[in-house]
Enzyme design. Structure first.
Site, PDB file in Angstrom:
ATOM      1  N   LYS A  19       0.828  -1.212   0.000  1.00 40.59           N
ATOM      2  CA  LYS A  19       0.000   0.000   0.000  1.00 40.59           C
ATOM      3  C   LYS A  19       0.859   1.258   0.000  1.00 40.59           C
ATOM      4  O   LYS A  19       0.627   2.171  -0.789  1.00 40.59           O
ATOM      5  CB  LYS A  19      -0.932  -0.036   1.227  1.00 40.59           C
ATOM      6  CG  LYS A  19      -1.861   1.148   1.342  1.00 40.59           C
ATOM      7  CD  LYS A  19      -3.117   0.808   2.114  1.00 40.59           C
ATOM      8  CE  LYS A  19      -2.921   0.832   3.624  1.00 40.59           C
ATOM      9  NZ  LYS A  19      -2.772   2.201   4.158  1.00 40.59           N
ATOM     10  N   SER A  20       1.849   1.305   0.877  1.00 45.75           N
ATOM     11  CA  SER A  20       2.698   2.510   0.956  1.00 45.75           C
ATOM     12  C   SER A  20       3.413   2.764  -0.372  1.00 45.75           C
ATOM     13  O   SER A  20       3.515   3.902  -0.835  1.00 45.75           O
ATOM     14  CB  SER A  20       3.760   2.333   2.044  1.00 45.75           C
ATOM     15  OG  SER A  20       3.160   2.241   3.312  1.00 45.75           O
ATOM     16  N   ASP A 311       1.832  -1.176  11.848  1.00 46.52           N
ATOM     17  CA  ASP A 311       0.524  -1.602  11.328  1.00 46.52           C
ATOM     18  C   ASP A 311       0.227  -3.066  11.648  1.00 46.52           C
ATOM     19  O   ASP A 311      -0.896  -3.532  11.460  1.00 46.52           O
ATOM     20  CB  ASP A 311       0.459  -1.391   9.810  1.00 46.52           C
ATOM     21  CG  ASP A 311       0.461   0.087   9.454  1.00 46.52           C
ATOM     22  OD1 ASP A 311       0.154   0.928  10.324  1.00 46.52           O
ATOM     23  OD2 ASP A 311       0.770   0.404   8.286  1.00 46.52           O
ATOM     24  N   ARG A 342      -6.447   1.860  18.041  1.00 44.69           N
ATOM     25  CA  ARG A 342      -6.213   0.404  17.996  1.00 44.69           C
ATOM     26  C   ARG A 342      -5.886  -0.181  19.372  1.00 44.69           C
ATOM     27  O   ARG A 342      -6.039  -1.392  19.551  1.00 44.69           O
ATOM     28  CB  ARG A 342      -5.124   0.074  16.959  1.00 44.69           C
ATOM     29  CG  ARG A 342      -5.629   0.285  15.540  1.00 44.69           C
ATOM     30  CD  ARG A 342      -4.615  -0.046  14.466  1.00 44.69           C
ATOM     31  NE  ARG A 342      -5.224   0.101  13.144  1.00 44.69           N
ATOM     32  CZ  ARG A 342      -4.551   0.243  12.013  1.00 44.69           C
ATOM     33  NH1 ARG A 342      -3.226   0.260  12.018  1.00 44.69           N
ATOM     34  NH2 ARG A 342      -5.195   0.354  10.855  1.00 44.69           N
ATOM     35  N   ARG A 384      -7.566  -3.178   9.405  1.00 48.83           N
ATOM     36  CA  ARG A 384      -6.599  -4.087  10.045  1.00 48.83           C
ATOM     37  C   ARG A 384      -7.208  -4.795  11.258  1.00 48.83           C
ATOM     38  O   ARG A 384      -6.795  -5.895  11.615  1.00 48.83           O
ATOM     39  CB  ARG A 384      -5.320  -3.337  10.417  1.00 48.83           C
ATOM     40  CG  ARG A 384      -4.668  -2.702   9.188  1.00 48.83           C
ATOM     41  CD  ARG A 384      -3.171  -2.601   9.268  1.00 48.83           C
ATOM     42  NE  ARG A 384      -2.657  -1.871   8.119  1.00 48.83           N
ATOM     43  CZ  ARG A 384      -2.460  -2.380   6.904  1.00 48.83           C
ATOM     44  NH1 ARG A 384      -2.703  -3.655   6.662  1.00 48.83           N
ATOM     45  NH2 ARG A 384      -2.012  -1.634   5.909  1.00 48.83           N
TER      46      ARG A 384
HETATM   47  C1  S3P Z   1       2.518   4.834   6.179  1.00 45.63           C
HETATM   48  C2  S3P Z   1       3.121   5.163   7.357  1.00 45.63           C
HETATM   49  C3  S3P Z   1       2.624   4.725   8.665  1.00 45.63           C
HETATM   50  C4  S3P Z   1       1.653   3.572   8.547  1.00 45.63           C
HETATM   51  C5  S3P Z   1       0.643   3.792   7.464  1.00 45.63           C
HETATM   52  C6  S3P Z   1       1.337   3.976   6.117  1.00 45.63           C
HETATM   53  C7  S3P Z   1       3.093   5.352   4.923  1.00 45.63           C
HETATM   54  O1  S3P Z   1       1.942   5.805   9.280  1.00 45.63           O
HETATM   55  O2  S3P Z   1       1.008   3.346   9.770  1.00 45.63           O
HETATM   56  O3  S3P Z   1      -0.253   2.718   7.368  1.00 45.63           O
HETATM   57  O4  S3P Z   1       2.714   4.865   3.837  1.00 45.63           O
HETATM   58  O5  S3P Z   1       3.932   6.251   4.987  1.00 45.63           O
HETATM   59  P1  S3P Z   1       2.703   6.920  10.138  1.00 45.63           P
HETATM   60  O6  S3P Z   1       3.628   7.642   9.258  1.00 45.63           O
HETATM   61  O7  S3P Z   1       1.605   7.824  10.661  1.00 45.63           O
HETATM   62  O8  S3P Z   1       3.401   6.178  11.219  1.00 45.63           O
END
Ligand code: S3P
Length: 425
Positions: A19-20, A311, A342, A384
């Site tokens: 996803k990221s 996550d 969560r 999640r």
């Molecule tokens: C993400 C960073 C994380 C993660 C999120 C996706 C990203 O969040 O929890 O699901 O794609 O950069 P945070 O940057 O708020 O920790």
């Protein structure tokens, strides 16, 4: 949706794209000259929100089954959106795009769903304002909707109080438009997909220890991107493979970037039987993961490992509920500001299943190993949480029902079908 205990899980699966990385591929492709071809893109609701936003900003994105073509227009090619940009449920879209919009020469308004409108945006508003950005929470509550009026930006050195890839990335992306170098120092390393991918698009970006630094106004060039499977999605199958008694699962093509692999380290420490096969690098390190049923024991999780598994903490809590002994999760207050709180939601739902669990200020304490029973689970519209309890249900006595189970579409639309395939075999 209802689930029962199962005794056997067998087979192979390929989880959807990360996803990221999917979000970033569309964003950076849009800011590049030429076409970016993305293979393995996650067609989940969050990443589709990113595509929709960039279309509103004048970018042509062509979608086919497994390939996305982004026709980039360069750093200064976006156009003023005609309407509010809808970021849906996606924190990544909201925060990263804010960094990009801060450096444009037009005004935009960003908004998302009820969950997004509760998530903290002060964490990006502070550094972006220090850079000279004009960014305003329209309800004055440090949340979306946000109004961003593009302005000339200055480079800054920002000591981020939180290890957050979204904050780091928002500042680095604004740094593309600044009048000098921009750097972000984090308290612990968060996922580094922005740094890796921006560099391959041609950005002048470097990392030294906890600090990432970017120089402005690069020429970014469109490229081909191959997205690995999402380790955050694989995590549910890692847990299921450990918890179900007669299990052997091969998860193909999973991203194992060291800033994301905390789940592997913790699961192994808990006693999980995980073998990495066919390791390679396709811009990001990937491997196939072979998981076999394993008796688990409790562990203490805290400190610098937390951002690398943030996550995965809901599914780790499920593993801990079935593990012998006590698991302590600490330094994880960030869990309170995710798609749901969560800490509270895991505590509520695992308690409902008979687990001995206590919420703390920055984590959870679980006295594991008691048999769990089915219950009615309220996922609080958090993808999640829904996936974590679908896995918990496979190892609990009786029937578990998950309310609003279709919220998994945010990151893994085919999750229940993929899970069922393993126990129907
Ligand atoms: C993400 C960073 C994380 C993660 C999120 C996706 C990203 O969040 O929890 O699901 O794609 O950069 P945070 O940057 O708020 O920790």
């Amino acid at each position: 949706m209802k689930f029962q205990k199962v005794s056997r899980l067998r087979g192979e699966i390929t989880v959807p794209g990360d996803k990221s990385i999917s979000h970033r591929a569309v964003m950076f492709g849009a800011l590049s000259k030429g076409t970016t071809k993305i293979t393995g893109f996650l067609r989940g609701a969050d990443c589709l929100s990113t595509i929709a936003c960039f279309r509103q900003l004048g970018i042509t994105v062509e979608e086919s089954d497994d390939t996305i073509l982004v026709h980039g227009k360069g750093l200064h090619g976006l156009r003023e959106p005609a309407a509010v940009l809808d970021t849906g449920n996606s924190g990544t879209t909201t925060r990263l795009i804010s960094g990009i919009l801060a450096g444009q020469n037009f005004k935009s308004v960003l908004n998302g769903d009820a969950s997004i409108q509760k998530r903290p945006m002060r964490r990006i508003m502070t550094p972006l304002s220090q850079m000279g950005a004009s960014i305003r929470s329209m309800k004055d509550n440090d949340c979306a909707p946000l109004e961003i009026t593009g302005s000339p930006l200055h480079g800054i050195s920002y000591p981020s109080p939180v290890a957050s890839a979204q904050v780091k990335s928002a500042v680095l992306l604004a740094g593309l438009y600044a009048d000098g170098e921009t750097s972000v120092k984090e308290p612990a390393v968060s996922r580094n997909h922005t740094e890796l991918m921006l560099k391959s698009f041609g950005a002048d970006i470097r990392t030294e220890g906890l600090t990432a630094t970017i120089r402005p106004e690069p020429v970014l060039c469109g490229m081909d991107i191959l997205i690995p499977g999402d380790i955050s999605s694989a995590a549910y199958f890692i847990a299921a493979g450990c918890l179900v008694p007669d299990a052997e699962i091969l998860i193909r093509n999973v991203g194992i970037n060291p800033t994301r692999d905390g789940i592997l380290r913790v699961a192994k420490e808990m006693g999980a039987d995980i073998t990495l096969l066919h390791e390679k690098n396709t811009g990001e390190p990937v491997a196939d993961l072979l998981i076999k049923s394993s008796p688990l024991h409790g562990v203490t999780i805290g400190g610098d490992i937390i951002p690398t598994l943030i996550d995965e903490l809901p599914i780790i809590a499920v593993m801990a509920a079935f593990a012998a002994g006590t698991t302590i999760i600490r330094d994880a207050a960030e869990l309170k500001v995710k798609e749901s709180d969560r800490i509270a939601v895991m505590t509520e739902n695992l308690s409902a299943m008979g687990c001995d669990i206590t919420a703390t200020d920055d984590g959870i304490i679980i006295n594991g190993g008691r048999p769990l029973h089915g219950a009615l689970i309220d996922a609080h519209l958090d993808h999640r949480i829904a996936m974590s309890f679908a896995v918990a249900a496979l190892a609990a006595e009786g029937e578990t029902e998950i309310k609003d189970a279709d919220c998994v579409k945010i990151s893994y639309p085919g999750f229940y079908q993929d899970l069922e395939k393993l126990y129907d075999m």
